[in-house]
Enzyme design. Structure first.
Site, PDB file in Angstrom:
ATOM      1  N   LYS A   1     -14.544   8.396  -3.760  1.00 14.74           N
ATOM      2  CA  LYS A   1     -15.799   8.721  -3.055  1.00 14.74           C
ATOM      3  C   LYS A   1     -16.335  10.080  -3.518  1.00 14.74           C
ATOM      4  CE  LYS A   1     -13.982   6.043   0.723  1.00 14.74           C
ATOM      5  NZ  LYS A   1     -13.121   6.068   1.900  1.00 14.74           N
TER       6      LYS A   1
ATOM      7  N   HIS B   1       0.810  -1.231   0.000  1.00 13.80           N
ATOM      8  CA  HIS B   1       0.000   0.000   0.000  1.00 13.80           C
ATOM      9  C   HIS B   1       0.828   1.260   0.000  1.00 13.80           C
ATOM     10  CE1 HIS B   1      -3.994  -1.773   0.857  1.00 13.80           C
ATOM     11  NE2 HIS B   1      -3.299  -2.683   1.519  1.00 13.80           N
TER      12      HIS B   1
ATOM     13  N   THR C   1      -8.572   6.543  -1.971  1.00 14.41           N
ATOM     14  CA  THR C   1      -9.938   6.037  -2.155  1.00 14.41           C
ATOM     15  C   THR C   1     -10.923   7.179  -1.919  1.00 14.41           C
ATOM     16  OG1 THR C   1      -9.739   5.226   0.112  1.00 14.41           O
ATOM     17  CG2 THR C   1      -9.607   3.589  -1.647  1.00 14.41           C
TER      18      THR C   1
ATOM     19  N   LYS D   1       0.870  14.693   0.889  1.00 16.65           N
ATOM     20  CA  LYS D   1      -0.510  14.967   0.460  1.00 16.65           C
ATOM     21  C   LYS D   1      -0.710  16.459   0.176  1.00 16.65           C
ATOM     22  CE  LYS D   1      -2.280  10.960   3.046  1.00 16.65           C
ATOM     23  NZ  LYS D   1      -3.010  10.073   2.135  1.00 16.65           N
TER      24      LYS D   1
ATOM     25  N   LYS E   1      -8.118  14.062   4.643  1.00 17.32           N
ATOM     26  CA  LYS E   1      -7.237  12.892   4.652  1.00 17.32           C
ATOM     27  C   LYS E   1      -6.209  13.114   5.752  1.00 17.32           C
ATOM     28  CE  LYS E   1      -6.493  13.793   0.212  1.00 17.32           C
ATOM     29  NZ  LYS E   1      -6.564  12.622  -0.592  1.00 17.32           N
ATOM     30  N   ARG E   2      -5.385  12.105   6.045  1.00 14.42           N
ATOM     31  CA  ARG E   2      -4.328  12.320   7.018  1.00 14.42           C
ATOM     32  C   ARG E   2      -3.481  13.516   6.598  1.00 14.42           C
ATOM     33  NH1 ARG E   2      -3.639   8.316  11.077  1.00 14.42           N
ATOM     34  NH2 ARG E   2      -1.817   9.528  11.669  1.00 14.42           N
TER      35      ARG E   2
END
Ligand code: DL6
Length: 791
Positions: free
Chosen positions: A635, A345, A631, A529, A523-524
């Protein structure tokens, strides 16, 4: 009996309350128990059918299952929404109050754990006999609040209330050993653990759509091994006697609050072995009840390792085959391999687990011997191949790879990078082992459950088949020129935005303008990110608005959500900066409602279910090559948000499906990122070339957003100049310009809605049902017992 009577009986006989004195909690538990009874019917029937058919079973081993609340899943999968709502009205109870009373089971950090939860829903919906195996943490992911803008962590306490869905299984207990020593006699090894804890099972039924099939989520809780204690105690070894107690108390106590870095703590290795060993013993016990030939195990058992956390499953299975079933080592290793598969992952080097040989030898001495045997066998067959044991470490990625018959990445790009980078040498030796299975999301939770207004519109238009066959959404594409439909689609989004605004007003005292563009990044919090880039762009936009306040700006609400690992100080600085900037911008009368920032604390699955349906723009802006899949990106697109994103992870495939004209692409590609990093001074050069970015960094550095502590962000800004590893500076201008393209597009609401509709209509392929069919076909060789078409 009616549901009303059932609930009242539960209230009385299970909770000892009457209706007059029952609290919301009592009503919720009573309702949950009634629903659980329904599930048990399906569950028993499925178990019987599985024993009768004796099919291959799937065992999904995961340190994390981020299930969130279960009550609405249960109600919708059992198709009981109308009935429950009507019954609660009869009982004078409010449906929303009751479902929102359930605590969020946060047994995971982020994507990896949520994926496991989506997979459980799909496995049950597809009728594939499966167990999810994990840890029943007493404390899930910490609760986040903000104090003067800074993240504060408090223990999460979901288990202080009764978890109505589970069954304790005191009869399913296993002894899990640690430490001690290994004796060798006449070619056989005997491991004598120095300490033992018991793993006790807690089962939650997982019922798929329509209540047709039920699987089990079996979570292990650690308990002291009493008889062992007594033995030590009687020997006078009082310390050892107390150790089991103390170890048992800690092992399943808390989820490690970090999904990218390893704490290096012994406890983490013990947690990994604890749940993996219990799961392997449990699945072998089940197998041996019905089968005599242990060599036929791979025909009946498929074990999926969700990342390397359960990678000790390889040596554990080999240990049992060799030490308990007398299978020779050279036969046991390939036999175990046929049962095992591994999902990678992440490529982030800090997340690739390694344990020192010393620690492994101390905690799991027999396993270290077996790992050496696995290494020896592999080196003998493939001399010079990558080593599991290197520089005194056990490399769990290499171990998982070598012990798996299939290794999969989680998006097409990620899988290519897995082949080209981390496992390049192993891939050359085993060229068919790595395959791709792009992640997916369950449409039951991520459209049907979380977005009732869109669900009704879709079902009224194309029927309900999409819930189990998401590709049917394609039929909606023909509606993009249907003005009435577009109006209804827009109204559904607006309703979700208005609901969100009510919620922010109630919980944070901030109301949002539902006509503004809702631009969401949840998100985290992690440098890769790039929440920081989003924030810098927000400040740049604010500057432009203030420079030219009378221009016709597109109003925006920037919404952030996410937690930083407690020890990740840069991420915590980014959180603080977001809150500091929000305080200044939100108070600015010049920009007013044209630009707002909201950052609700304690982001979790339930909050995602609220934010995603209300989003117009989805921020998927990671440095290319760093986000394995994502993911959340799926969504949002499914719920009719347009994506602004890089060519990273599953963004690439989402863009292919929705069409490049319906996706706001920007930034360097993964190749370009690697290449750019070789340029000396690339960040300074990018900053010098961008007056807009220079201005923003100057404002932050001089304390514009922290006037009482002006040097607060010197470190952060300095880092961007000197070590901008994630290329925020290099992608900034392209991101800013693309945001302005999004502004322009948003000003044409009908066209925006048509683009959003094409996103929804094109997301069928991203159902986790499709992903699970791929795993079943390409990895597990598993079949549906309900004969759902697996494709
Ligand atoms: O595959 C699920 C999810 C991906 O969508 C994310 O892109 C990825 O970051 C996440 N990986 C992890 C890494 N944890 N470890 N080790 O959570 O997996």
């Amino acid at each position: 009996m009616t549901m009303k009577t059932d609930i009242l009986n539960r209230l009385k006989y299970s909770l000892g309350k009457d209706a007059e004195n029952a609290s919301t909690y009592d009503w919720r538990i009573a309702l949950s128990l009634v629903l659980r009874d329904q599930m048990v019917e399906t569950w028993f029937r499925s178990t019987k059918e599985t024993y009768a058919a004796s099919p291959k079973r799937v065992y999904y081993l995961s340190m994390e299952f981020l299930i969130g609340r279960l009550i609405e899943d249960m109600i919708s999968n059992l198709r009981m929404e109308e009935k429950v709502k009507a019954t609660l009205v009869e009982l004078g109870q409010d449906y929303d109050t009751i479902v929102h009373d359930e605590p969020d089971a946060a047994l995971g950090n982020g994507g990896l754990g949520r994926l496991a939860a989506c997979f459980m829903d799909s496995l049950a919906t597809l009728g594939i006999p499966a167990f999810g195996y994990g840890i029943r943490y007493e404390h899930g992911l910490f609760e986040q609040s903000f104090a003067q803008g800074q993240q504060v962590e408090k223990p999460e306490t979901w288990l202080t209330q009764r978890h109505a869905w589970e069954f304790e299984r005191p009869e399913s207990q296993y002894r899990i050993g640690f430490g001690g020593h290994v004796d060798h006699h006449e070619g056989k090894a005997y491991w004598h653990p120095g300490e033992v804890v018991m793993a006790t099972a807690y089962d939650t039924p997982v019922v798929g759509w329509n209540g047709d099939w039920g699987n089990t989520l079996r979570l292990w809780s650690a308990q002291p091994a009493k008889e062992f204690d007594l033995e030590s105690f009687n020997r006078g070894d009082y310390l050892a006697a107390g150790r089991s107690e103390a170890l048992a108390r800690t092992i399943s106590r808390v989820l490690y609050p970090d999904d990218t870095t390893e704490s290096g703590k012994e406890l983490r290795l013990k947690q990994e072995y604890f749940f993996t060993a219990a799961s392997i013993m449990d699945l072998l016990r089940r197998y041996l009840k019905d089968h005599d030939d242990i060599r036929a195990l791979p025909d009946y058992v498929a074990i999926q390792l969700n990342d390397t956390h359960p990678a000790i499953a390889g040596p554990e299975l080999v240990r049992i085959l060799v030490d308990e079933h007398d299978i020779p080592m050279d036969e046991a290793i390939p036999l175990a391999r046929k049962c095992l598969a591994y999902t990678n992952h992440t490529l982030l080097p800090e997340a690739l687990e390694r344990w020192s040989e010393h620690l492994m030898g101390r905690i799991l001495p027999r396993h270290l011997e077996i790992i050496r045997a696995i290494e020896h066998a592999h080196q003998t067959e493939f001399p010079g191949s990558p080593r599991i044991l290197e520089n005194g470490d056990v490399r769990m990625g290499e171990l998982a790879f070598i012990m798996a018959h299939k290794v999969n990445g989680v998006s097409a790009l990620h899988t290519d990078l897995v082949k080209e980078t981390v496992f390049a040498d192993l891939h050359r030796i085993h060229p068919t082992r790595i395959i791709n299975q792009t992640n997916g999301i369950t449409p039951r939770r991520w459209l049907y459950g979380c977005n009732p207004s869109l669900r009704h519109l879709i079902t009224d238009t194309i029927g309900e088949g999409w819930v189990t066959d998401l590709e049917q959404l394609t039929a909606l594409k023909s509606k993009r020129d249907d003005a009435a439909f577009i109006e209804a689609f827009t109204a559904s989004k607006r309703e979700n935005k208005a609901n969100l605004s009510n919620w922010t007003l109630q919980t944070m005292g901030v109301s949002l303008d539902p006509d503004a563009m809702f631009d969401v990044q949840i998100k985290r919090i992690h440098e890769y990110k790039r929440q920081l880039m989003n924030l810098l762009e927000t400040v740049a936009l604010w500057n432009d608005m203030r420079d030219n306040p009378n221009a016709d700006w597109t109003p925006r609400v920037k919404i952030f959500g996410g937690k930083a690992a407690p020890g990740y100080f840069v991420a915590k600085d980014i959180i603080r900066l977001i809150n500091d900037v929000a305080a200044v911008i939100n108070a600015d009368e010049v920009t007013g409602d044209k630009l707002k920032i909201v950052y609700p604390p304690n982001y979790n699955v339930t909050m995602a279910e609220r934010l995603i349906p209300a989003a117009d723009l989805s921020e998927q802006i990671s440095t290319a090559g760093k986000e394995a899949s994502g993911t959340g990106n799926m969504k949002f697109a499914l719920n009719g948000a347009l994506t602004i994103g890089t060519l990273d992870g599953a963004n690439v495939e989402i863009r292919e499906h929705v069409g490049s004209e319906n996706f706001f692409l920007f930034g360097l590609t993964a190749q370009e990122v690697m290449e750019r990093r070789t340029h000396h001074g690339y960040a300074r050069a990018a900053i010098e070339a961008s007056p807009r970015l220079q201005r923003v960094l100057g404002q932050i550095a001089e304390g514009r957003f922290a006037p009482h502590d002006p040097s607060r962000y010197h470190g952060l800004v300095g880092m961007l100049y000197d070590h901008d590893y994630f290329l925020v500076t290099c992608d900034f201008d392209s991101y800013f310009d693309t945001q302005r393209r999004a502004d322009t597009a948003y000003r044409n609401p009908a066209n925006w809605a048509a683009m959003a509709l094409v996103n929804t209509a094109s997301m069928g392929w991203f159902s986790s049902d499709r992903t699970i069919k791929g795993y079943a076909r390409d990895i597990w060789g598993a079949e549906s017992v309900t004969k759902a078409k697996l494709g």
